[in-house]
Design a protein around this motif. Structure first.
Motif, PDB file in Angstrom:
ATOM      1  N   CYS A 108       5.214  39.903 -21.444  1.00 15.75           N
ATOM      2  CA  CYS A 108       4.004  39.096 -21.319  1.00 15.75           C
ATOM      3  C   CYS A 108       4.404  37.627 -21.351  1.00 15.75           C
TER       4      CYS A 108
ATOM      5  N   CYS B 238      -2.637  38.960 -21.173  1.00 12.93           N
ATOM      6  CA  CYS B 238      -2.139  40.311 -21.445  1.00 12.93           C
ATOM      7  C   CYS B 238      -3.016  41.116 -22.394  1.00 12.93           C
TER       8      CYS B 238
ATOM      9  N   PHE C  50      -4.367  39.971 -25.120  1.00 11.62           N
ATOM     10  CA  PHE C  50      -4.449  39.361 -26.450  1.00 11.62           C
ATOM     11  C   PHE C  50      -5.810  38.683 -26.612  1.00 11.62           C
TER      12      PHE C  50
ATOM     13  N   SER D 268      -2.984  41.351 -30.400  1.00 12.94           N
ATOM     14  CA  SER D 268      -2.686  42.133 -29.195  1.00 12.94           C
ATOM     15  C   SER D 268      -3.709  43.236 -29.002  1.00 12.94           C
TER      16      SER D 268
ATOM     17  N   TYR E  15      -2.416  49.661 -29.528  1.00 13.20           N
ATOM     18  CA  TYR E  15      -1.439  50.568 -28.906  1.00 13.20           C
ATOM     19  C   TYR E  15      -1.435  51.891 -29.655  1.00 13.20           C
TER      20      TYR E  15
ATOM     21  N   VAL F 254       9.775  44.343 -31.357  1.00 11.39           N
ATOM     22  CA  VAL F 254       8.982  43.230 -30.839  1.00 11.39           C
ATOM     23  C   VAL F 254       9.941  42.055 -30.612  1.00 11.39           C
TER      24      VAL F 254
ATOM     25  N   GLN G 138      -1.641  47.092 -33.764  1.00 13.11           N
ATOM     26  CA  GLN G 138      -1.685  45.837 -33.036  1.00 13.11           C
ATOM     27  C   GLN G 138      -0.678  44.885 -33.652  1.00 13.11           C
TER      28      GLN G 138
ATOM     29  N   VAL H 205       6.651  37.610 -24.685  1.00 18.32           N
ATOM     30  CA  VAL H 205       6.535  38.631 -25.725  1.00 18.32           C
ATOM     31  C   VAL H 205       6.765  40.006 -25.102  1.00 18.32           C
TER      32      VAL H 205
ATOM     33  N   LEU I 278       7.301  44.277 -26.066  1.00 19.59           N
ATOM     34  CA  LEU I 278       7.248  45.382 -27.017  1.00 19.59           C
ATOM     35  C   LEU I 278       7.991  46.557 -26.395  1.00 19.59           C
TER      36      LEU I 278
ATOM     37  N   LEU J 253       4.499  45.591 -22.435  1.00 14.78           N
ATOM     38  CA  LEU J 253       3.281  44.834 -22.191  1.00 14.78           C
ATOM     39  C   LEU J 253       3.412  44.261 -20.795  1.00 14.78           C
TER      40      LEU J 253
END
Length: 943
Positions: A741, A749, A751, A810, A813, A822, A877, A897, A899, A938
């Motif tokens: 992201c 994204c 967020f 975020s 998920y 992360v 999150q 960012v 994940l 992401l």
């Protein structure tokens, strides 16, 4: 700075693709869960913002409609719909909970319908009431008193109740004097604390605490009541009688006095029907009405409430004296065998007024100006049962010639300043019952819409009664809004008539102010003429060159319903030979469509009342292309050059309607610039549903572009279609390798900003920075070093103060692996830098936030990367928390960012600190060496 356009085609048959839909959330949801496997439930706190997005696929592009059906409690939202892919409801209320449907359809197959149930959570303030029962046992030697403390609350989900005496929590049957239970008829909403056989220790402070277990972060609420040996329900006393009669213009004061109650009750005055009159004033328990009016009549309620026992209520029925509508009736034969007045028969004259109070009216009769002399032949009935209440009748037995004369009935309120009302009746040989008829030539009235109409009925007889008009063929009200209208001259006047007013009207004699006999009636027909209603009002007609086309303008409605004349024009020019008209349509044939015969054809149809027009746009232009939005991986990145390519795909709408498409004109423009790059794309063959594609190369990351595509046939340019091409982070299935992201899109994204923090993160790049921003802090560009690249940062300048927090949260998920990594870049430059924290929010029964990484202080004017391992035990999150330092040189930024599934890279990563999350069952990790492959991602979705 042009674009190098390199194109190639890959064609395959894709007749159509039916619509598909999926609902995702982007608002302030507490949680979105799967309920009983098959049902998705979106839980949200009352007052927050609901955002539901319907992600669609299909070709042609489906249209989206949102609708709602009732939930546990619903308003009438289901009667409306929202035509948008995103449904947004600000400050959602409990009545807006229920099932929401996203319906996507594009005319191919059956529509796609997805649904989600929205559960609105709330907790109102509790209400505590006290009730007491007293029963005598063993004569007068022993008296038992039982007190019930009833606590009621409205909530979702059902509330949990906790009773406290002082600071002590009470439980069911903890001693013989306490009992706690739920009444059956209000289960889940009410808890009762029963104090049996009151003891001295029971006189105390009681608190009812209600809780929904912090769902949606809704705090507990409570209410407290002090129970004493003087606690008592309210008692009232009124200074006036329950029925109060007043004259118009009087000043009235009603005093409502408290006779008891502990705690001190609250006094409230109310009025029904309707609100309190504007000329009233409430001061404590006193209600004063100044210069009282007839419309101020009604019931005035004084209510005392202190939540002990039942509210005390006293009601005053206020009557304001009035009289109106004096009427009379002549009954020529009491036994109703005759409808005419005849000597030797009995005759009754009846008199009535509408009065308040009705029973206080006094009637007096006069004959020829003198009081009527009552005898065995002249009888007075004060309340005639054959008529409305309080109707006075004068009955003449065995009518004689000497009884002829003028009779006067006078209605009086004795002792009140109300003017008398009177009505006069003449009895003679000329007093005959009415007849009614319609004047010659007036039985059918024809007028044009919008004009004035007058319907007339003639009444003969003495006296002439009023005429009552009504509709015969329609159960609809008259223009006045009532079902009937009264006229005294027999004429019904209608202003600005409409077509809906056409129909049959009935006129009939009233039974008041005339003979009390069967009404006489007649009928009048009203015809409202109006201009024709035609179709099509507009039609886009496409045809190939050299082919013929027939244009038909049809009359759907009109009065008269017949085409009188029709006129055709081509591009505003009158056609020389209009064709013969039919009963309800006019038709024109164009033998051959060409450039010369293409244009606007207008047909004006008249029915001698007005004119309506059909408009046809005839051409051989090609329809617009239809872009294909569901292209897998349309973005092809060229990371070394910071450029990308885009695969543009489309089909041609109705290609067989006109001549074949020879080529397409393609125009491309960067949104931030004005220059347009144009090229032509040749077409070898064209069929309906054939998917065409063209690659747009050398587009700049992360810029967006406007694309215009125009088909060209032998006729010339057709209809143009346009769309915006936005940069999309590429996705590789099934093994993504770099899904980061970069905040290049406004959607960031998925967020969202935390609503409970002090301020927000800001998205910007070097081009959108404030030129007056604080120096010596913050990054000059994003991690890529390009001025167009975006990043997220916190601004430490005023009005921010030390310790203020900004949180970026975020999407939620689901767990698909045991460990995640992360990774992100941070920029912490400035002498007043505060802290940057990374938290993980795990959602099980409630949300738990755990800090998994933290860094503070000045780290230099550079971007640095962090890798943080996490192992959440449930849906989670990630939260970036920026904390403002001691002053304004403290801007903090993040970018890129990622994940990933698995461990973090095994290399030194500076200040990383990994901890186990609550409930994971894994011990805390404190290691600078992390490892693992990337399998979770992401991405930025841009269109």
């Amino acid at each position: 700075t042009g674009l190098l356009l390199v194109s190639f085609f890959t064609s395959f048959f894709l007749s159509t693709a039916p619509a598909q839909a999926q609902i995702i959330h982007a608002g302030q949801a507490c949680v979105v869960k799967e309920d009983n496997i098959s049902e998705r439930v979106y839980t949200i706190r009352e007052g927050d913002t609901l955002v539901l997005q319907c992600l669609i696929t299909g070709h042609p592009r489906p249209q989206v409609r949102w609708t709602k059906t009732a939930g546990s409690a619903s308003d009438k939202f289901q009667e409306t719909s929202v035509l948008n892919e995103t449904l947004r409801i600000e400050k959602i209320q409990r009545l807006q909970g229920g099932r929401y449907y996203c319906k996507a359809e594009n005319g191919v197959g059956v529509p796609a319908i997805k649904s989600i149930r929205v559960d609105v959570q709330y907790l109102d303030e509790p209400i505590l009431t006290v009730h007491q029962t007293i029963s005598d046992v063993r004569g007068s030697f022993y008296q038992e008193k039982t007190v019930f403390l009833r606590c009621t609350v409205n909530s979702n989900p059902p509330a949990r109740f906790i009773w406290k005496r002082g600071a002590e929590t009470l439980s069911h049957s903890q001693d013989n004097g306490v009992d706690i239970y739920e009444p059956l008829y209000t289960q889940g909403e009410t808890k009762v604390l029963k104090l049996k056989n009151l003891r001295p220790q029971d006189y105390a402070s009681y608190t009812c605490q209600v809780s929904v277990r912090n769902v949606c972060s809704i705090p507990d609420k409570s209410i407290t009541f002090q129970l004493t040996n003087t606690t008592a329900p309210p008692a009232l006393k009124l200074s006036v009688n329950e029925t109060l009669v007043a004259n118009p213009g009087d000043n009235i004061t009603m005093q409502c006095s408290l006779m008891g109650g502990d705690p001190l009750p609250e006094l409230v005055w109310s009025h029904s029907p309707g609100p309190m009159p504007p000329n009233s004033l409430v001061q404590g328990g006193n209600l004063t009405i100044w210069r009282i009016r007839v419309e101020d009549s009604g019931y005035y309620n004084c209510t005392a409430i202190n939540n002990v026992g039942n509210p005390a209520k006293k009601t005053v029925n206020l009557l304001v004296r009035s009289m109106k509508n004096a009427t009379f009736q002549i009954t020529p034969d009491v036994i109703k065998e005759s409808e005419t007045i005849q000597l030797g028969q009995d005759l009754k004259l009846s008199c009535h007024v509408d009065a308040v109070p009705q029973e206080k009216v006094v009637y007096s009769w006069y004959k020829n100006g003198k009081p009527a002399r009552f005898s065995d032949r002249l009888l007075i009935t004060r309340n005639d049962p054959e008529f409305p209440p309080v109707t006075c009748s004068l009955e003449i037995i065995d009518l004689r010639f000497s009884d002829y004369g003028t009779y006067l009935c006078v209605a009086t309120f004795q002792g009140a300043p109300i003017p008398d009302l009177s009505v006069e009746v003449n009895i003679s040989s000329e007093t005959v019952p009415p007849t009614i008829s319609v004047p010659k030539g007036q039985s059918t009235i024809t007028v044009r819409e919008g004009s004035r109409a007058e319907l007339q009925c003639e009444v003969r007889g003495k006296p002439k009664p009023p005429i009552i008009w009504s509709r015969v063929d329609k159960e609809t009200p008259m223009p006045s809004g009532t079902m009937t209208m009264e006229t005294y001259d027999g004429k019904l006047r209608l202003e600005s008539v409409s077509r809906e007013m056409s129909g049959t009207y009935k006129c009939q004699t009233a039974r008041y102010n005339g003979f009390n006999i069967r009404p006489r009636e007649a009928l009048v027909q009203l015809n409202v003429q109006f201009p024709p209603v035609v179709e099509p009002s507009f039609q886009d007609v496409r045809q190939g060159m050299g082919r013929g086309v027939a244009l038909r303008c049809t009359m759907l409605k009109g009065s008269p319903m017949k085409v009188a004349t029709s006129v055709w024009r081509f591009n505003g020019t009158l056609l020389a030979q209009p064709l013969a008209e039919q009963q309800d349509y006019s038709e024109l044939k164009v033998d051959s469509v060409s450039r010369e015969t293409s244009g606007s054809y207008e047909c004006s149809i008249s029915n001698d009342v007005g004119v309506s027009t059909c408009l046809f746009q005839v051409s051989a232009k090609a329809y617009s292309p239809e872009f294909y939005y569901d292209t897998p991986n349309p973005t092809l990145s060229q990371r070394q050059s910071k450029n990308y390519s885009y695969v543009l795909q489309w089909t041609q709408k109705e290609p067989d309607a006109v001549d074949p498409v020879l080529k397409y004109r393609l125009e491309v423009r960067q949104l931030t610039q004005r220059n347009i790059v144009q090229t032509f794309i040749p077409v070898q063959k064209m069929e309906k549903g054939l998917l065409l594609e063209h690659i747009l190369p050398n587009l700049k990351v992360p810029q967006s572009y406007e694309v215009r595509l125009t088909p060209i046939t032998s006729f010339g340019a057709g209809d143009m279609a346009a769309r915006i091409i936005r940069y999309m982070e590429p996705i590789s299935y099934p093994n993504p390798t770099d899904n980061t992201c970069r905040f290049e899109d406004e959607k960031i994204c998925g967020f969202v900003q935390d609503k409970m923090d002090n301020f927000d993160w800001t998205r910007q790049n070097a081009l959108t920075q404030n030129p007056k921003r604080t120096v010596n802090t913050g990054p000059p560009t994003d991690i890529s070093g390009t001025p167009e690249g975006y990043y997220m940062f916190i601004e430490a300048s005023r009005p921010r103060v030390t310790g203020d927090k900004a949180r970026l949260i975020s999407p939620l998920y689901n767990i698909t692996a045991k460990y995640y990594c992360v990774s992100f870049y941070y920029h912490m430059y400035g002498k007043h830098i505060g802290s940057l924290n990374l938290l993980v929010r795990v959602r099980n029964k409630r949300a738990i936030d755990t800090q998994v990484w933290s860094l503070s202080g000045n780290r230099g004017n550079m971007w640095q990367q962090a890798h943080v391992p996490i192992n959440p035990p449930g849906p989670f999150q990630i939260i970036f928390e920026g904390v403002r330092g001691t002053s304004y040189e403290g801007d903090i930024a993040i970018d890129d960012v990622t994940l990933k599934k698995g461990d973090c890279p095994r290399k030194p990563v500076g200040p990383n600190k990994a901890v186990a999350l609550p409930g994971s069952g894994v011990p805390a990790l404190h290691s600078p060496y992390l490892s693992g492959p990337l399998t979770f991602f992401l991405y930025v979705l841009l269109r």
